[in-house]
Design a protein around this motif. Structure first.
Motif, PDB file in Angstrom:
ATOM      1  N   MET A  16       0.831  -1.206   0.000  1.00  0.00           N
ATOM      2  CA  MET A  16       0.000   0.000   0.000  1.00  0.00           C
ATOM      3  C   MET A  16       0.865   1.255   0.000  1.00  0.00           C
ATOM      4  SD  MET A  16      -3.267  -0.903   2.423  1.00  0.00           S
ATOM      5  CE  MET A  16      -2.424  -1.821   3.700  1.00  0.00           C
ATOM      6  N   GLY A  17       1.951   1.235   0.775  1.00  0.00           N
ATOM      7  CA  GLY A  17       2.856   2.384   0.803  1.00  0.00           C
ATOM      8  C   GLY A  17       3.516   2.618  -0.543  1.00  0.00           C
ATOM      9  N   LEU A  18       3.958   1.547  -1.182  1.00  0.00           N
ATOM     10  CA  LEU A  18       4.565   1.672  -2.513  1.00  0.00           C
ATOM     11  C   LEU A  18       3.545   2.157  -3.537  1.00  0.00           C
ATOM     12  CD1 LEU A  18       6.907  -1.440  -2.630  1.00  0.00           C
ATOM     13  CD2 LEU A  18       7.566   0.961  -2.479  1.00  0.00           C
ATOM     14  N   SER A  19       2.291   1.761  -3.373  1.00  0.00           N
ATOM     15  CA  SER A  19       1.237   2.249  -4.270  1.00  0.00           C
ATOM     16  C   SER A  19       1.097   3.759  -4.127  1.00  0.00           C
ATOM     17  CB  SER A  19      -0.099   1.567  -3.958  1.00  0.00           C
ATOM     18  OG  SER A  19      -0.037   0.199  -4.259  1.00  0.00           O
ATOM     19  N   GLY A  20       1.119   4.230  -2.893  1.00  0.00           N
ATOM     20  CA  GLY A  20       1.053   5.672  -2.658  1.00  0.00           C
ATOM     21  C   GLY A  20       2.262   6.386  -3.243  1.00  0.00           C
ATOM     22  N   PHE A  21       3.445   5.785  -3.076  1.00  0.00           N
ATOM     23  CA  PHE A  21       4.660   6.354  -3.644  1.00  0.00           C
ATOM     24  C   PHE A  21       4.558   6.421  -5.166  1.00  0.00           C
ATOM     25  CE2 PHE A  21       8.964   5.813  -5.380  1.00  0.00           C
ATOM     26  CZ  PHE A  21       9.560   6.956  -4.858  1.00  0.00           C
ATOM     27  N   CYS A  22       3.998   5.388  -5.769  1.00  0.00           N
ATOM     28  CA  CYS A  22       3.827   5.359  -7.221  1.00  0.00           C
ATOM     29  C   CYS A  22       2.904   6.478  -7.683  1.00  0.00           C
ATOM     30  CB  CYS A  22       3.294   3.994  -7.660  1.00  0.00           C
ATOM     31  SG  CYS A  22       3.119   3.836  -9.446  1.00  0.00           S
ATOM     32  N   LEU A  23       1.812   6.687  -6.946  1.00  0.00           N
ATOM     33  CA  LEU A  23       0.895   7.778  -7.296  1.00  0.00           C
ATOM     34  C   LEU A  23       1.608   9.123  -7.239  1.00  0.00           C
ATOM     35  CD1 LEU A  23      -2.388   6.688  -5.483  1.00  0.00           C
ATOM     36  CD2 LEU A  23      -1.991   6.803  -7.940  1.00  0.00           C
ATOM     37  N   VAL A  24       2.395   9.348  -6.184  1.00  0.00           N
ATOM     38  CA  VAL A  24       3.151  10.601  -6.067  1.00  0.00           C
ATOM     39  C   VAL A  24       4.132  10.720  -7.226  1.00  0.00           C
ATOM     40  CG1 VAL A  24       4.866  11.823  -4.658  1.00  0.00           C
ATOM     41  CG2 VAL A  24       2.864  10.797  -3.573  1.00  0.00           C
ATOM     42  N   HIS A  25       4.821   9.625  -7.552  1.00  0.00           N
ATOM     43  CA  HIS A  25       5.771   9.623  -8.672  1.00  0.00           C
ATOM     44  C   HIS A  25       5.073  10.022  -9.976  1.00  0.00           C
ATOM     45  CE1 HIS A  25       8.720   8.186 -11.594  1.00  0.00           C
ATOM     46  NE2 HIS A  25       7.742   7.495 -12.146  1.00  0.00           N
ATOM     47  N   CYS A  26       3.883   9.457 -10.228  1.00  0.00           N
ATOM     48  CA  CYS A  26       3.149   9.770 -11.458  1.00  0.00           C
ATOM     49  C   CYS A  26       2.787  11.251 -11.531  1.00  0.00           C
ATOM     50  CB  CYS A  26       1.876   8.925 -11.553  1.00  0.00           C
ATOM     51  SG  CYS A  26       2.179   7.185 -11.900  1.00  0.00           S
ATOM     52  N   ILE A  48      12.717   2.970 -14.657  1.00  0.00           N
ATOM     53  CA  ILE A  48      12.040   3.220 -13.378  1.00  0.00           C
ATOM     54  C   ILE A  48      10.692   2.516 -13.365  1.00  0.00           C
ATOM     55  CG2 ILE A  48      10.912   4.995 -11.969  1.00  0.00           C
ATOM     56  CD1 ILE A  48      13.277   6.818 -12.611  1.00  0.00           C
ATOM     57  N   HIS A  49       9.968   2.592 -14.480  1.00  0.00           N
ATOM     58  CA  HIS A  49       8.656   1.961 -14.555  1.00  0.00           C
ATOM     59  C   HIS A  49       8.759   0.439 -14.578  1.00  0.00           C
ATOM     60  CE1 HIS A  49       7.878   6.057 -16.186  1.00  0.00           C
ATOM     61  NE2 HIS A  49       7.020   5.983 -15.190  1.00  0.00           N
ATOM     62  N   GLU A  50       9.755  -0.075 -15.287  1.00  0.00           N
ATOM     63  CA  GLU A  50       9.929  -1.526 -15.351  1.00  0.00           C
ATOM     64  C   GLU A  50      10.314  -2.103 -13.988  1.00  0.00           C
ATOM     65  OE1 GLU A  50      12.774  -2.033 -18.481  1.00  0.00           O
ATOM     66  OE2 GLU A  50      11.389  -1.254 -19.994  1.00  0.00           O
ATOM     67  N   VAL A  51      11.232  -1.455 -13.301  1.00  0.00           N
ATOM     68  CA  VAL A  51      11.644  -1.929 -11.973  1.00  0.00           C
ATOM     69  C   VAL A  51      10.496  -1.795 -10.984  1.00  0.00           C
ATOM     70  CG1 VAL A  51      13.180  -1.452 -10.011  1.00  0.00           C
ATOM     71  CG2 VAL A  51      14.112  -1.528 -12.334  1.00  0.00           C
ATOM     72  N   GLY A  52       9.788  -0.662 -11.033  1.00  0.00           N
ATOM     73  CA  GLY A  52       8.641  -0.462 -10.141  1.00  0.00           C
ATOM     74  C   GLY A  52       7.561  -1.506 -10.348  1.00  0.00           C
ATOM     75  N   LEU A  53       7.271  -1.821 -11.604  1.00  0.00           N
ATOM     76  CA  LEU A  53       6.261  -2.837 -11.903  1.00  0.00           C
ATOM     77  C   LEU A  53       6.719  -4.212 -11.429  1.00  0.00           C
ATOM     78  CD1 LEU A  53       3.551  -3.574 -13.193  1.00  0.00           C
ATOM     79  CD2 LEU A  53       4.757  -3.821 -15.381  1.00  0.00           C
ATOM     80  N   VAL A 106      -4.864   4.365 -11.841  1.00  0.00           N
ATOM     81  CA  VAL A 106      -6.040   3.527 -11.566  1.00  0.00           C
ATOM     82  C   VAL A 106      -5.590   2.129 -11.122  1.00  0.00           C
ATOM     83  CG1 VAL A 106      -8.019   2.369 -12.634  1.00  0.00           C
ATOM     84  CG2 VAL A 106      -7.620   4.800 -13.061  1.00  0.00           C
ATOM     85  N   GLY A 107      -4.619   1.536 -11.833  1.00  0.00           N
ATOM     86  CA  GLY A 107      -4.116   0.214 -11.479  1.00  0.00           C
ATOM     87  C   GLY A 107      -3.482   0.188 -10.105  1.00  0.00           C
ATOM     88  N   VAL A 108      -2.720   1.210  -9.785  1.00  0.00           N
ATOM     89  CA  VAL A 108      -2.078   1.295  -8.475  1.00  0.00           C
ATOM     90  C   VAL A 108      -3.130   1.385  -7.366  1.00  0.00           C
ATOM     91  CG1 VAL A 108      -0.740   2.885  -7.030  1.00  0.00           C
ATOM     92  CG2 VAL A 108       0.122   2.201  -9.254  1.00  0.00           C
ATOM     93  N   GLY A 109      -4.170   2.173  -7.604  1.00  0.00           N
ATOM     94  CA  GLY A 109      -5.242   2.290  -6.618  1.00  0.00           C
ATOM     95  C   GLY A 109      -5.967   0.972  -6.393  1.00  0.00           C
TER      96      GLY A 109
END
Length: 123
Positions: A16-26, A48-53, A106-109
């Motif tokens: 959940m924390g990484l999802s929030g971080f991803c939203l901030v990154h976007c 960055i996107h490949e590693v994050g995914l 949307v996917g992260v959420g």
């Protein structure tokens, strides 16, 4: 609550924390691309996107899959898997325009919701 449940709970919270971080990154990347091309280019790098995914998939598969064995409900894993699928589709889209950012968010959420449902199912 046993030790396995506690460690999986931590993974759900990490997810959940990484999802929030991803939203901030976007959001930050979109703003920087609009204002500063060089800084936005670094944050928008495909690696960055490949590693994050990849990280999202590993944590999601382990924590959500483990949840099925711990509490017996498949819904959190299905919801999280749907979110990961949307994120994967967004990663394959061209990063020009805002569509890939919107789908990623949307996917992260949805993935974060899957982790939260997994946590609730354990209680």
């Amino acid at each position: 609550m046993n030790a396995r449940s506690l460690s999986t709970r931590r993974l759900d919270r990490l997810g959940m924390g990484l999802s929030g971080f991803c939203l901030v990154h976007c959001v930050v990347t979109t703003v920087l691309v609009a204002t500063l091309a060089s800084a936005g280019g670094l944050l928008g790098s495909p690696i960055i996107h490949e590693v994050g995914l990849w990280i999202a998939m590993v944590i999601g598969a382990y924590a959500l899959g483990r949840g099925i064995f711990e509490h017996g409900y498949m819904m959190p894993s299905a919801v999280g898997g749907f979110g990961l699928g949307i994120m994967t589709g967004a990663a394959e889209m061209p990063h020009t325009g805002g569509d890939s950012v919107l789908y990623t968010m949307v996917g992260v959420g949805i993935l974060a919701l899957g982790h939260r449902l997994n946590e609730i199912a354990r209680d």
